[in-house]
Design a protein around this motif. Sequence first.
Motif, PDB file in Angstrom:
ATOM      1  N   UNK A 193       6.024  -5.614 -11.967  1.00  0.00           N
ATOM      2  CA  UNK A 193       5.743  -4.854 -10.739  1.00  0.00           C
ATOM      3  C   UNK A 193       5.548  -5.795  -9.553  1.00  0.00           C
ATOM      4  N   UNK A 194       4.865  -6.920  -9.795  1.00  0.00           N
ATOM      5  CA  UNK A 194       4.632  -7.896  -8.720  1.00  0.00           C
ATOM      6  C   UNK A 194       5.948  -8.470  -8.211  1.00  0.00           C
ATOM      7  N   UNK A 195       6.807  -8.833  -9.175  1.00  0.00           N
ATOM      8  CA  UNK A 195       8.129  -9.371  -8.800  1.00  0.00           C
ATOM      9  C   UNK A 195       8.839  -8.359  -7.898  1.00  0.00           C
ATOM     10  N   UNK A 196       8.766  -7.093  -8.284  1.00  0.00           N
ATOM     11  CA  UNK A 196       9.473  -6.067  -7.525  1.00  0.00           C
ATOM     12  C   UNK A 196       8.926  -5.941  -6.112  1.00  0.00           C
ATOM     13  N   UNK A 197       7.602  -5.855  -5.981  1.00  0.00           N
ATOM     14  CA  UNK A 197       7.061  -5.592  -4.644  1.00  0.00           C
ATOM     15  C   UNK A 197       7.289  -6.808  -3.731  1.00  0.00           C
ATOM     16  N   UNK A 198       7.175  -8.014  -4.292  1.00  0.00           N
ATOM     17  CA  UNK A 198       7.403  -9.202  -3.465  1.00  0.00           C
ATOM     18  C   UNK A 198       8.882  -9.288  -3.071  1.00  0.00           C
ATOM     19  N   UNK A 241       0.833  -1.201   0.000  1.00  0.00           N
ATOM     20  CA  UNK A 241       0.000   0.000   0.000  1.00  0.00           C
ATOM     21  C   UNK A 241       0.876   1.264   0.000  1.00  0.00           C
ATOM     22  N   UNK A 242       1.865   1.266   0.860  1.00  0.00           N
ATOM     23  CA  UNK A 242       2.745   2.442   0.949  1.00  0.00           C
ATOM     24  C   UNK A 242       3.564   2.588  -0.328  1.00  0.00           C
ATOM     25  N   UNK A 243       4.028   1.468  -0.890  1.00  0.00           N
ATOM     26  CA  UNK A 243       4.791   1.555  -2.129  1.00  0.00           C
ATOM     27  C   UNK A 243       3.954   2.059  -3.291  1.00  0.00           C
ATOM     28  N   UNK A 244       2.638   1.765  -3.267  1.00  0.00           N
ATOM     29  CA  UNK A 244       1.839   2.299  -4.373  1.00  0.00           C
ATOM     30  C   UNK A 244       1.657   3.806  -4.219  1.00  0.00           C
ATOM     31  N   UNK A 248      13.364   8.720  -8.398  1.00  0.00           N
ATOM     32  CA  UNK A 248      13.539   7.390  -7.803  1.00  0.00           C
ATOM     33  C   UNK A 248      14.057   7.505  -6.385  1.00  0.00           C
ATOM     34  N   UNK A 249      15.029   8.382  -6.212  1.00  0.00           N
ATOM     35  CA  UNK A 249      15.639   8.547  -4.900  1.00  0.00           C
ATOM     36  C   UNK A 249      14.605   9.067  -3.884  1.00  0.00           C
ATOM     37  N   UNK A 250      13.851  10.072  -4.295  1.00  0.00           N
ATOM     38  CA  UNK A 250      12.843  10.628  -3.376  1.00  0.00           C
ATOM     39  C   UNK A 250      11.789   9.574  -3.033  1.00  0.00           C
ATOM     40  N   UNK A 251      11.345   8.818  -4.063  1.00  0.00           N
ATOM     41  CA  UNK A 251      10.320   7.801  -3.820  1.00  0.00           C
ATOM     42  C   UNK A 251      10.852   6.716  -2.888  1.00  0.00           C
ATOM     43  N   UNK A 252      12.103   6.323  -3.090  1.00  0.00           N
ATOM     44  CA  UNK A 252      12.701   5.321  -2.203  1.00  0.00           C
ATOM     45  C   UNK A 252      12.774   5.839  -0.770  1.00  0.00           C
ATOM     46  N   UNK A 253      13.181   7.094  -0.648  1.00  0.00           N
ATOM     47  CA  UNK A 253      13.255   7.704   0.683  1.00  0.00           C
ATOM     48  C   UNK A 253      11.892   7.734   1.339  1.00  0.00           C
ATOM     49  N   UNK A 254      10.889   8.056   0.546  1.00  0.00           N
ATOM     50  CA  UNK A 254       9.514   8.068   1.058  1.00  0.00           C
ATOM     51  C   UNK A 254       9.102   6.673   1.518  1.00  0.00           C
ATOM     52  N   UNK A 304       4.681   5.345  -5.760  1.00  0.00           N
ATOM     53  CA  UNK A 304       4.656   5.562  -7.214  1.00  0.00           C
ATOM     54  C   UNK A 304       4.116   6.961  -7.523  1.00  0.00           C
ATOM     55  N   UNK A 305       3.091   7.363  -6.783  1.00  0.00           N
ATOM     56  CA  UNK A 305       2.542   8.719  -6.972  1.00  0.00           C
ATOM     57  C   UNK A 305       3.583   9.771  -6.605  1.00  0.00           C
ATOM     58  N   UNK A 306       4.314   9.508  -5.530  1.00  0.00           N
ATOM     59  CA  UNK A 306       5.378  10.435  -5.126  1.00  0.00           C
ATOM     60  C   UNK A 306       6.396  10.547  -6.254  1.00  0.00           C
ATOM     61  N   UNK A 307       6.750   9.402  -6.811  1.00  0.00           N
ATOM     62  CA  UNK A 307       7.707   9.375  -7.921  1.00  0.00           C
ATOM     63  C   UNK A 307       7.243  10.294  -9.052  1.00  0.00           C
TER      64      UNK A 307
END
Length: 412
Positions: free
Chosen positions: A371-376, A266-269, A303-309, A272-275
């Motif tokens: 995307x699924x591979x990434x989130x898992x 949920x937070x990672x989605x 990418x960096x900002x989204x990762x930080x978020x 994506x908006x932050x990105x």
Amino acid sequence: MALGEDGMAARHSEDTTIHAETMLSVVVPTYNESKNIHEMVNRLDAALKGILWELIFVDDGSPDGTADIVRAIAREDRRVRLISRHNRRGLASAVIEGALAASADIVAVMDGDLQHDESVLPDMYRQVRDGEADLVSASRFLLADGAKGLSSAKRAAISNNGIKLSNLIFKLDMTDPLTGFFVVRRDVVRRALPDLSELGFKVLMDLIVSARPRPRVVEVPFRFRERKHGASKLDNRVMYEFFLFFIEKRISSILPLPARFISFAFINSIGILVHLAVLFPALLLLGNRGAGDGFVSAQLVATFVAMGFNYTVNNLVTYSDRQLRGAKFYFGFLVFATLCSVGILGNVGVASVLHEDYPTLSVFIPAVAGALITVVWNYVATNAFVWGRAKYPSIMVRRRASLKHAGDQQAA
Ligand code: GDD
Ligand code: MN
């Protein structure tokens, strides 16, 4: 020898017999309750005359020294015990671990801040002992003025809506399914274990809905007192856990996803908006002349900002019980960013292989698979190596030890 019968006197005598027949184990979770411990022990001692009891405090390394105070009492009174947990937070798990460590077959759970009225305990105990119920909970809403101790109108409203929601979702019929004050047979806890949520402030409700067969529940009234010392730990973070708890419980029969994964995804989605929110302004700023350097730099920044978020918010809410602070926070981000970069490579790799091998497929499918591979991957890898019991280089741990105190006090 009935220690409980001569209550106070026994506490100060030389008698340190361990009682094989303890009848009631009282479990009290504590976080920063140092000013309430002595009073708590004295009140229980007075209230439980005639019952052989033990008292188990489960403390999560409270920076105010709660554990030391319990330990000092435990040295003189063998009925009092301490479970001290390291690097962990959480009311629900503290209660469960205390109940599992109990020697009696009947376990009482109550707060360590004197808000729960111990004088109703003997009657609750008796009903469980006599088989009138498997679980007796103390409700704040059976007396007209029972819930006066709720610190604010906001807290009262939260409670009220939480109760309605819980009854509706779990088909309960309780006036106070969110109370933290109850007496239960220990085997109910054992039966609930496989299905208990890792999260949650609401251990009572979790016990009731997880134990099979469902325990027979009886409610008794009590007056919720106001807190005199210390502060409530029920904050917005707890509300979020509550929300995850509902989702986890509702979908677990169809899709057994842990609440933590749901939260992470949920937070990672939102990430994506932050990105995207960073990418477009960055493109304007850095100049988007064709596929030139501007795009690459903007994409890197986003990418960096989204990762930080993602990292910061997950650290605050998904892993509120294992929160990294001080030097560990920064080191954790390094590990997080590295692992997530691998996740991105996996995403692109899987998506392009799928797209090349099945060119007729809509691009939607390779994209979702990637995307699924990434989130898992991101979840599993960071769960283990960022928030797991990962060993950090000793230099980080030593620095952290000195920072920890300050950090904990800020958080308290
Ligand atoms: N070990 C441990 N770890 N104990 C904790 C933690 C934790 O992370 N967080 C809170 N506690 C302890 C507190 O020290 C206190 O003894 C008890 O759990 C309840 O915490 P409070 O912070 O006082 O909660 P509250 O008064 O706001 O909430 C009470 O009412 C809620 C319903 O409105 C609790 O009884 C909740 O369980 C209940 O749902
Ligand atoms: Mn309280």
